[in-house]
Design a protein around this motif. Sequence first.
Motif, PDB file in Angstrom:
ATOM      1  N   SER A  48      18.739   4.871  26.255  1.00 14.98           N
ATOM      2  CA  SER A  48      18.504   3.533  26.813  1.00 14.98           C
ATOM      3  C   SER A  48      18.973   3.468  28.261  1.00 14.98           C
ATOM      4  O   SER A  48      18.300   2.883  29.117  1.00 14.98           O
ATOM      5  CB  SER A  48      19.225   2.477  25.969  1.00 14.98           C
ATOM      6  OG  SER A  48      19.011   1.197  26.501  1.00 14.98           O
ATOM      7  N   LEU A  51      16.469   5.005  30.482  1.00 19.00           N
ATOM      8  CA  LEU A  51      15.286   4.167  30.668  1.00 19.00           C
ATOM      9  C   LEU A  51      15.528   3.001  31.626  1.00 19.00           C
ATOM     10  O   LEU A  51      14.573   2.409  32.127  1.00 19.00           O
ATOM     11  CB  LEU A  51      14.830   3.607  29.317  1.00 19.00           C
ATOM     12  CG  LEU A  51      14.146   4.591  28.387  1.00 19.00           C
ATOM     13  CD1 LEU A  51      14.002   3.988  26.998  1.00 19.00           C
ATOM     14  CD2 LEU A  51      12.800   5.007  28.940  1.00 19.00           C
ATOM     15  N   HIS A  52      16.782   2.664  31.888  1.00 18.74           N
ATOM     16  CA  HIS A  52      17.111   1.516  32.732  1.00 18.74           C
ATOM     17  C   HIS A  52      16.556   1.720  34.138  1.00 18.74           C
ATOM     18  O   HIS A  52      16.556   2.837  34.668  1.00 18.74           O
ATOM     19  CB  HIS A  52      18.628   1.320  32.774  1.00 18.74           C
ATOM     20  CG  HIS A  52      19.030  -0.016  33.284  1.00 18.74           C
ATOM     21  ND1 HIS A  52      19.198  -0.269  34.622  1.00 18.74           N
ATOM     22  CD2 HIS A  52      19.282  -1.175  32.646  1.00 18.74           C
ATOM     23  CE1 HIS A  52      19.549  -1.532  34.793  1.00 18.74           C
ATOM     24  NE2 HIS A  52      19.603  -2.107  33.597  1.00 18.74           N
ATOM     25  N   HIS A  53      16.086   0.648  34.762  1.00 24.80           N
ATOM     26  CA  HIS A  53      15.459   0.753  36.085  1.00 24.80           C
ATOM     27  C   HIS A  53      16.415   1.245  37.166  1.00 24.80           C
ATOM     28  O   HIS A  53      15.988   1.782  38.174  1.00 24.80           O
ATOM     29  CB  HIS A  53      14.816  -0.582  36.490  1.00 24.80           C
ATOM     30  CG  HIS A  53      15.791  -1.663  36.816  1.00 24.80           C
ATOM     31  ND1 HIS A  53      16.397  -2.420  35.834  1.00 24.80           N
ATOM     32  CD2 HIS A  53      16.271  -2.103  37.992  1.00 24.80           C
ATOM     33  CE1 HIS A  53      17.214  -3.292  36.403  1.00 24.80           C
ATOM     34  NE2 HIS A  53      17.159  -3.122  37.709  1.00 24.80           N
ATOM     35  N   SER A  55      18.643   3.651  36.682  1.00 30.76           N
ATOM     36  CA  SER A  55      19.152   4.976  36.306  1.00 30.76           C
ATOM     37  C   SER A  55      18.813   6.053  37.316  1.00 30.76           C
ATOM     38  O   SER A  55      19.482   7.081  37.384  1.00 30.76           O
ATOM     39  CB  SER A  55      18.603   5.384  34.943  1.00 30.76           C
ATOM     40  OG  SER A  55      17.229   5.720  35.036  1.00 30.76           O
ATOM     41  N   GLY A  59       9.523   8.059  35.459  1.00 34.11           N
ATOM     42  CA  GLY A  59       8.739   8.294  34.245  1.00 34.11           C
ATOM     43  C   GLY A  59       8.446   9.772  34.048  1.00 34.11           C
ATOM     44  O   GLY A  59       8.530  10.278  32.922  1.00 34.11           O
ATOM     45  N   PHE A  62      11.540  11.503  32.858  1.00 32.37           N
ATOM     46  CA  PHE A  62      11.788  11.204  31.446  1.00 32.37           C
ATOM     47  C   PHE A  62      10.880  12.050  30.564  1.00 32.37           C
ATOM     48  O   PHE A  62      11.309  12.562  29.529  1.00 32.37           O
ATOM     49  CB  PHE A  62      11.576   9.707  31.195  1.00 32.37           C
ATOM     50  CG  PHE A  62      12.202   9.222  29.927  1.00 32.37           C
ATOM     51  CD1 PHE A  62      13.573   9.145  29.797  1.00 32.37           C
ATOM     52  CD2 PHE A  62      11.417   8.821  28.860  1.00 32.37           C
ATOM     53  CE1 PHE A  62      14.166   8.689  28.616  1.00 32.37           C
ATOM     54  CE2 PHE A  62      11.989   8.365  27.691  1.00 32.37           C
ATOM     55  CZ  PHE A  62      13.369   8.301  27.567  1.00 32.37           C
ATOM     56  N   TRP A  66      12.106  14.877  27.771  1.00 35.24           N
ATOM     57  CA  TRP A  66      11.750  14.899  26.350  1.00 35.24           C
ATOM     58  C   TRP A  66      11.010  16.179  25.972  1.00 35.24           C
ATOM     59  O   TRP A  66      11.196  16.709  24.881  1.00 35.24           O
ATOM     60  CB  TRP A  66      10.950  13.657  25.947  1.00 35.24           C
ATOM     61  CG  TRP A  66      11.877  12.542  25.639  1.00 35.24           C
ATOM     62  CD1 TRP A  66      12.058  11.402  26.354  1.00 35.24           C
ATOM     63  CD2 TRP A  66      12.808  12.472  24.550  1.00 35.24           C
ATOM     64  NE1 TRP A  66      13.045  10.636  25.773  1.00 35.24           N
ATOM     65  CE2 TRP A  66      13.520  11.260  24.663  1.00 35.24           C
ATOM     66  CE3 TRP A  66      13.121  13.312  23.498  1.00 35.24           C
ATOM     67  CZ2 TRP A  66      14.502  10.874  23.762  1.00 35.24           C
ATOM     68  CZ3 TRP A  66      14.098  12.926  22.594  1.00 35.24           C
ATOM     69  CH2 TRP A  66      14.780  11.723  22.737  1.00 35.24           C
TER      70      TRP A  66
END
Length: 157
Positions: A48, A51-53, A55, A59, A62, A66
């Motif tokens: 989370s 995902l925070h703006h 951070s 995209g 991220f 993953w």
Amino acid sequence: MLKRHGQLVNTTTGEVHEFLEADESKGGPRRNYQLGGRYGQFSLERVSAMLHHESGITGDAFRVFWYCAIETYNEGGSTAAKAAKHLGLTPQATRRIAKQLAENKIFLVADVVGRTIKYKASPHIVTSLTGAEQSEEAAAYHLPTLPGRRTGAKRRA
């Protein structure tokens, strides 16, 4: 019958029978997750925060994270070139992203062969190990930080 983890396989017919294992903590049988294929655990709090703006993680970063996290389960990690090919990104951009994630301990260097670096996800964020194994592996590595939330001295512009 051939026994695999959590399954019995009839070697004559190939039919797979799952069996329940005792869950000692609850005194009853343990049920399998219905997630389809292998599964692992991840830290809701840390993902989370990623995902925070604020951070500092984009995209594409991220997605690279993953992909390498999944490959950590499958093959012990991934190179930036392999991630780039799978994700449709340029190898240069993927190497830059992987390097940034490694600087923040979100990625760990799993292996280096020549100039090729294989990255794996931090055990502080994702794992497929048991709780005891994950605790032992996580103790060997520093906690990850987020690029946009560095501690200590501020960067000069």
